[in-house]
Scaffold this motif. Structure first.
Motif, PDB file in Angstrom:
ATOM      1  N   ALA A  24       3.909  -3.611   5.323  1.00 12.48           N
ATOM      2  CA  ALA A  24       3.816  -4.160   3.969  1.00 12.48           C
ATOM      3  C   ALA A  24       2.607  -3.599   3.230  1.00 12.48           C
ATOM      4  O   ALA A  24       2.686  -3.296   2.035  1.00 12.48           O
ATOM      5  N   VAL A  25       1.480  -3.428   3.936  1.00  7.58           N
ATOM      6  CA  VAL A  25       0.290  -2.849   3.307  1.00  7.58           C
ATOM      7  C   VAL A  25       0.538  -1.397   2.930  1.00  7.58           C
ATOM      8  O   VAL A  25       0.146  -0.948   1.846  1.00  7.58           O
ATOM      9  N   LEU A  26       1.212  -0.648   3.798  1.00  5.78           N
ATOM     10  CA  LEU A  26       1.501   0.753   3.506  1.00  5.78           C
ATOM     11  C   LEU A  26       2.406   0.918   2.291  1.00  5.78           C
ATOM     12  O   LEU A  26       2.315   1.926   1.586  1.00  5.78           O
ATOM     13  N   GLU A  27       3.261  -0.051   2.025  1.00  3.69           N
ATOM     14  CA  GLU A  27       4.169   0.015   0.881  1.00  3.69           C
ATOM     15  C   GLU A  27       3.485  -0.328  -0.441  1.00  3.69           C
ATOM     16  O   GLU A  27       4.059  -0.114  -1.496  1.00  3.69           O
ATOM     17  N   THR A  28       2.284  -0.855  -0.387  1.00  2.00           N
ATOM     18  CA  THR A  28       1.577  -1.299  -1.585  1.00  2.00           C
ATOM     19  C   THR A  28       0.754  -0.154  -2.159  1.00  2.00           C
ATOM     20  O   THR A  28       0.141   0.616  -1.430  1.00  2.00           O
ATOM     21  N   TYR A  29       0.712  -0.051  -3.491  1.00  2.00           N
ATOM     22  CA  TYR A  29      -0.069   0.986  -4.154  1.00  2.00           C
ATOM     23  C   TYR A  29      -1.547   0.602  -4.153  1.00  2.00           C
ATOM     24  O   TYR A  29      -1.898  -0.515  -4.463  1.00  2.00           O
ATOM     25  N   GLY A  30      -2.399   1.548  -3.786  1.00  2.21           N
ATOM     26  CA  GLY A  30      -3.838   1.346  -3.879  1.00  2.21           C
ATOM     27  C   GLY A  30      -4.623   1.536  -2.607  1.00  2.21           C
ATOM     28  O   GLY A  30      -5.648   2.202  -2.620  1.00  2.21           O
ATOM     29  N   THR A  73      -8.787   2.551  -9.038  1.00  3.60           N
ATOM     30  CA  THR A  73      -7.828   1.438  -9.094  1.00  3.60           C
ATOM     31  C   THR A  73      -8.599   0.140  -9.299  1.00  3.60           C
ATOM     32  O   THR A  73      -9.782   0.045  -8.982  1.00  3.60           O
ATOM     33  N   LYS A  74      -7.919  -0.855  -9.832  1.00 10.82           N
ATOM     34  CA  LYS A  74      -8.534  -2.170  -9.987  1.00 10.82           C
ATOM     35  C   LYS A  74      -8.515  -2.867  -8.631  1.00 10.82           C
ATOM     36  O   LYS A  74      -7.449  -3.161  -8.091  1.00 10.82           O
ATOM     37  N   VAL A  75      -9.681  -3.110  -8.111  1.00 10.79           N
ATOM     38  CA  VAL A  75      -9.814  -3.663  -6.763  1.00 10.79           C
ATOM     39  C   VAL A  75      -9.132  -5.026  -6.666  1.00 10.79           C
ATOM     40  O   VAL A  75      -8.418  -5.303  -5.695  1.00 10.79           O
ATOM     41  N   THR A  76      -9.314  -5.863  -7.670  1.00  7.17           N
ATOM     42  CA  THR A  76      -8.703  -7.192  -7.620  1.00  7.17           C
ATOM     43  C   THR A  76      -7.182  -7.106  -7.670  1.00  7.17           C
ATOM     44  O   THR A  76      -6.502  -7.871  -6.987  1.00  7.17           O
ATOM     45  N   GLU A  77      -6.646  -6.177  -8.450  1.00  5.74           N
ATOM     46  CA  GLU A  77      -5.191  -6.019  -8.532  1.00  5.74           C
ATOM     47  C   GLU A  77      -4.619  -5.501  -7.215  1.00  5.74           C
ATOM     48  O   GLU A  77      -3.560  -5.938  -6.782  1.00  5.74           O
ATOM     49  N   VAL A  78      -5.316  -4.560  -6.584  1.00  7.58           N
ATOM     50  CA  VAL A  78      -4.855  -4.029  -5.304  1.00  7.58           C
ATOM     51  C   VAL A  78      -4.838  -5.148  -4.260  1.00  7.58           C
ATOM     52  O   VAL A  78      -3.863  -5.312  -3.526  1.00  7.58           O
ATOM     53  N   LYS A  80      -4.626  -8.389  -4.767  1.00  7.18           N
ATOM     54  CA  LYS A  80      -3.573  -9.342  -5.115  1.00  7.18           C
ATOM     55  C   LYS A  80      -2.195  -8.793  -4.753  1.00  7.18           C
ATOM     56  O   LYS A  80      -1.347  -9.515  -4.218  1.00  7.18           O
ATOM     57  N   ASN A  81      -1.951  -7.510  -5.025  1.00  4.56           N
ATOM     58  CA  ASN A  81      -0.664  -6.893  -4.699  1.00  4.56           C
ATOM     59  C   ASN A  81      -0.422  -6.851  -3.194  1.00  4.56           C
ATOM     60  O   ASN A  81       0.701  -7.078  -2.736  1.00  4.56           O
TER      61      ASN A  81
END
Length: 109
Positions: A24-30, A73-78, A80-81
């Motif tokens: 799941a982490v690998l599928e996330t952008y950032g 990248t926005k650290v908080t957005e990464v 949260k995603n």
């Protein structure tokens, strides 16, 4: 972790949960890499092994993920995603309700 279905009891190991979280982490952008909170683990364990999964006596999961993120990248957005994606995968594939997911940003590259 065990849960009951109409066909019988299903047991999912902590290693299977860890692998699902890793994917799941690998599928996330950032995130660039999955790290660890100490230097010993950084040198002597696999990336998948740097995800901490704990289960209490009631079957609730606590997951700690240590990641380095991409510069710009926005650290908080990464964070949260990652959290949302991990929770979604655990609910969909492992029937986990309300896991506690903690994302620790340990660096920017």
């Amino acid at each position: 972790m065990k849960f009951q279905t109409e066909y019988g009891e299903v047991e999912i190991t902590v290693n299977a949960i860890r692998r699902l979280v890793y994917l799941a982490v690998l599928e996330t952008y950032g995130p660039i890499s999955i790290g660890s909170d100490n230097w010993f683990s950084r040198w002597f364990s696999s990336e998948e092994g740097k995800i901490k999964v704990e289960e209490d006596e009631y079957g609730h999961l606590k997951i700690d993920i240590f990641v380095e993120v991409e510069f710009g990248t926005k650290v908080t957005e990464v964070g949260k995603n990652i959290e949302e994606n991990v929770i979604h995968k655990l609910r969909a594939f492992a029937n986990c309700e309300n896991p506690e997911v903690n994302v620790h940003i340990i660096g920017v590259r």
